[in-house]
Design an enzyme around this catalytic site. Structure first.
Site, PDB file in Angstrom:
ATOM      1  N   GLY A   1     -13.878   4.381   4.606  1.00 26.63           N
ATOM      2  CA  GLY A   1     -13.346   4.379   5.956  1.00 26.63           C
ATOM      3  C   GLY A   1     -13.315   5.797   6.475  1.00 26.63           C
ATOM      4  O   GLY A   1     -13.876   6.708   5.858  1.00 26.63           O
TER       5      GLY A   1
ATOM      6  N   GLY B   1     -16.154   0.961  -0.992  1.00 27.48           N
ATOM      7  CA  GLY B   1     -16.247   1.035   0.461  1.00 27.48           C
ATOM      8  C   GLY B   1     -15.747   2.374   0.948  1.00 27.48           C
ATOM      9  O   GLY B   1     -15.299   3.212   0.169  1.00 27.48           O
TER      10      GLY B   1
ATOM     11  N   ALA C   1     -10.842   7.856   3.925  1.00 32.10           N
ATOM     12  CA  ALA C   1     -10.941   7.824   2.471  1.00 32.10           C
ATOM     13  C   ALA C   1     -12.134   7.003   2.019  1.00 32.10           C
ATOM     14  O   ALA C   1     -12.706   6.222   2.784  1.00 32.10           O
ATOM     15  CB  ALA C   1      -9.655   7.235   1.875  1.00 32.10           C
TER      16      ALA C   1
ATOM     17  N   ASP D   1      -1.014   0.243  11.123  1.00 36.68           N
ATOM     18  CA  ASP D   1      -2.447  -0.041  11.224  1.00 36.68           C
ATOM     19  C   ASP D   1      -2.752  -1.444  10.689  1.00 36.68           C
ATOM     20  O   ASP D   1      -3.660  -1.632   9.871  1.00 36.68           O
ATOM     21  CB  ASP D   1      -3.259   1.004  10.462  1.00 36.68           C
ATOM     22  CG  ASP D   1      -4.744   0.979  10.834  1.00 36.68           C
ATOM     23  OD1 ASP D   1      -5.079   0.409  11.890  1.00 36.68           O
ATOM     24  OD2 ASP D   1      -5.556   1.528  10.069  1.00 36.68           O
TER      25      ASP D   1
ATOM     26  N   VAL E   1     -13.148   4.392  -1.338  1.00 37.70           N
ATOM     27  CA  VAL E   1     -12.470   3.580  -2.337  1.00 37.70           C
ATOM     28  C   VAL E   1     -13.437   3.251  -3.460  1.00 37.70           C
ATOM     29  O   VAL E   1     -14.602   2.911  -3.224  1.00 37.70           O
ATOM     30  CB  VAL E   1     -11.919   2.283  -1.714  1.00 37.70           C
ATOM     31  CG1 VAL E   1     -11.127   1.489  -2.746  1.00 37.70           C
ATOM     32  CG2 VAL E   1     -11.037   2.611  -0.521  1.00 37.70           C
TER      33      VAL E   1
ATOM     34  N   LYS F   1      -8.249   5.025  -4.167  1.00 36.28           N
ATOM     35  CA  LYS F   1      -8.587   5.498  -2.829  1.00 36.28           C
ATOM     36  C   LYS F   1      -8.538   7.019  -2.835  1.00 36.28           C
ATOM     37  O   LYS F   1      -7.477   7.617  -3.042  1.00 36.28           O
ATOM     38  CB  LYS F   1      -7.616   4.929  -1.801  1.00 36.28           C
ATOM     39  CG  LYS F   1      -8.073   5.107  -0.361  1.00 36.28           C
ATOM     40  CD  LYS F   1      -7.324   4.149   0.559  1.00 36.28           C
ATOM     41  CE  LYS F   1      -8.053   3.961   1.873  1.00 36.28           C
ATOM     42  NZ  LYS F   1      -7.443   2.908   2.695  1.00 36.28           N
TER      43      LYS F   1
END
Length: 354
Positions: A25, A23, A28, A139, A30, A45
């Site tokens: 974001g 995935g 970063a 977060d 992953v 990551k």
């Protein structure tokens, strides 16, 4: 060769072979990786190029990585290693196949009260442990609350948001965290402590019960402004959890519960509710409950890589349950497990660092 150019097959630090993406974001990407020294699967990551070349960020990242790697709690995802090589900065964590709370909410919508209380108590326990050691998450959101293969909640991404904040690395929106779960003090750009995490967790639990993220508006600025000096809105779906969440989401940090107090309140409430156990599924897929971790769960072996992995199949994941029953994980297939396991996909309206 930089991982951003050719991720699959890249060997980081002479040890971690990136095998496939999981995935991405805003801060970063992953990857699933093979730890060639210990012959186990891990998640790696890899930070975005802009961060990897930012000396201020890297200085904070190194300090945060060392601090977070020292966390040892059953509700906190373990960080095994970190490093920098060929212009990339990265860290290595456990690889979990249970999916994230974001997955559960997307697949099932609202969750039963007893399940939400259990999830909240575990997350609050993990946060309290970190806060006692001077580490604030900053977060907390559903995609950062993961399920391990025993159905237990694990918090991921400690330290990343702080490193971003202190390095002043921003995207156009200019704030750290996820807008929909950000505390009022974060929205104002003020200093934060562990109670900012408690506020965010309260909003997550509110969403679990009602299907609604409170204070969400049409724009990011409106979303942030809506929660400043505003009490948590009442909702009939909160039931007996209403008073606890109102106290955990007070707009005034001085009047807000801390993580340890929230965990205590939730455990007290759990004693009056049905046991969230009895979920159908394979062995180890019991409820997300308050059972203490066994020695095997804390120190047992990690899954060893086997040649059968070449088929691309995954071990059995936690089985799906009907929405009316307690839910511990979504009905993941192999592809879903790949892209959502480490909670790095920006399902939420992220600003920076999700």
């Amino acid at each position: 060769m930089r991982t951003t150019d050719s991720p699959t097959g890249t060997l980081l630090g002479g040890r971690y072979l990136l095998t496939r993406p999981l995935g991405a974001g805003s801060s970063a990407s992953v990857y699933l990786a093979e730890d060639r020294s210990l012959r186990r699967e891990v998640a790696v990551k890899v930070l975005r190029t802009g961060l990897s070349t930012d000396s201020a960020f890297l200085k904070r990242f190194r300090a945060e990585a060392v601090a977070v790697a020292g966390l040892n709690h059953p509700n906190v995802l373990r960080v095994f290693d970190w490093g920098e090589s060929d212009g990339d900065a990265w860290f290595v964590t456990e690889y979990l196949v249970g999916g994230s709370l974001r997955d559960v909410l997307d697949h099932h919508g609202r969750l039963p009260l007893e399940q939400v209380v259990s999830i909240g108590a575990q997350a609050a326990d993990g946060l309290a442990y970190a806060h006692a050691r001077g580490i604030v998450h900053r977060d907390v959101k559903p995609s950062n609350l993961l399920f391990d293969d025993a159905g237990r909640i694990r918090i991921t991404d400690f330290g990343v948001a702080r490193a971003l904040a202190e390095a002043a690395w921003t995207e156009p929106e200019g704030l750290i965290g996820t807008v929909r779960y950000t505390s009022p003090e974060q929205a104002r750009g003020l200093a934060v402590d562990g109670k900012a995490d408690v506020y965010s967790l309260a909003l997550v639990l509110y969403e679990c019960l009602t299907g609604i993220v409170p204070f969400a508006a049409d724009t990011q600025v409106a979303t942030l402004n809506a929660r400043v000096d505003a009490a948590l809105p009442d909702h009939p779906g909160l039931g007996p959890l209403s008073d606890v969440l109102v106290a955990a989401a007070s707009p005034n940090p001085g009047r807000r519960l801390d993580a340890a107090s929230l965990a205590s309140r939730l455990r007290e409430l759990a004693r009056s509710l049905p046991d969230p156990g009895g979920v159908r599924g394979p062995r180890h897929a019991a409820s997300v409950g308050f059972h203490p971790p066994t020695p095997e769960e804390l120190t047992g072996p990690h899954r060893v890589l086997r040649t059968s992995r070449a088929t691309g199949t995954h071990p059995a994941t936690i089985a799906a349950t009907a929405p009316a029953e307690p839910v511990v994980a979504p009905p993941l297939g192999a592809h879903d497990a790949d892209v959502t396991t480490v909670g790095a996909i920006a399902h939420d309206a992220t600003i920076v660092g999700s």
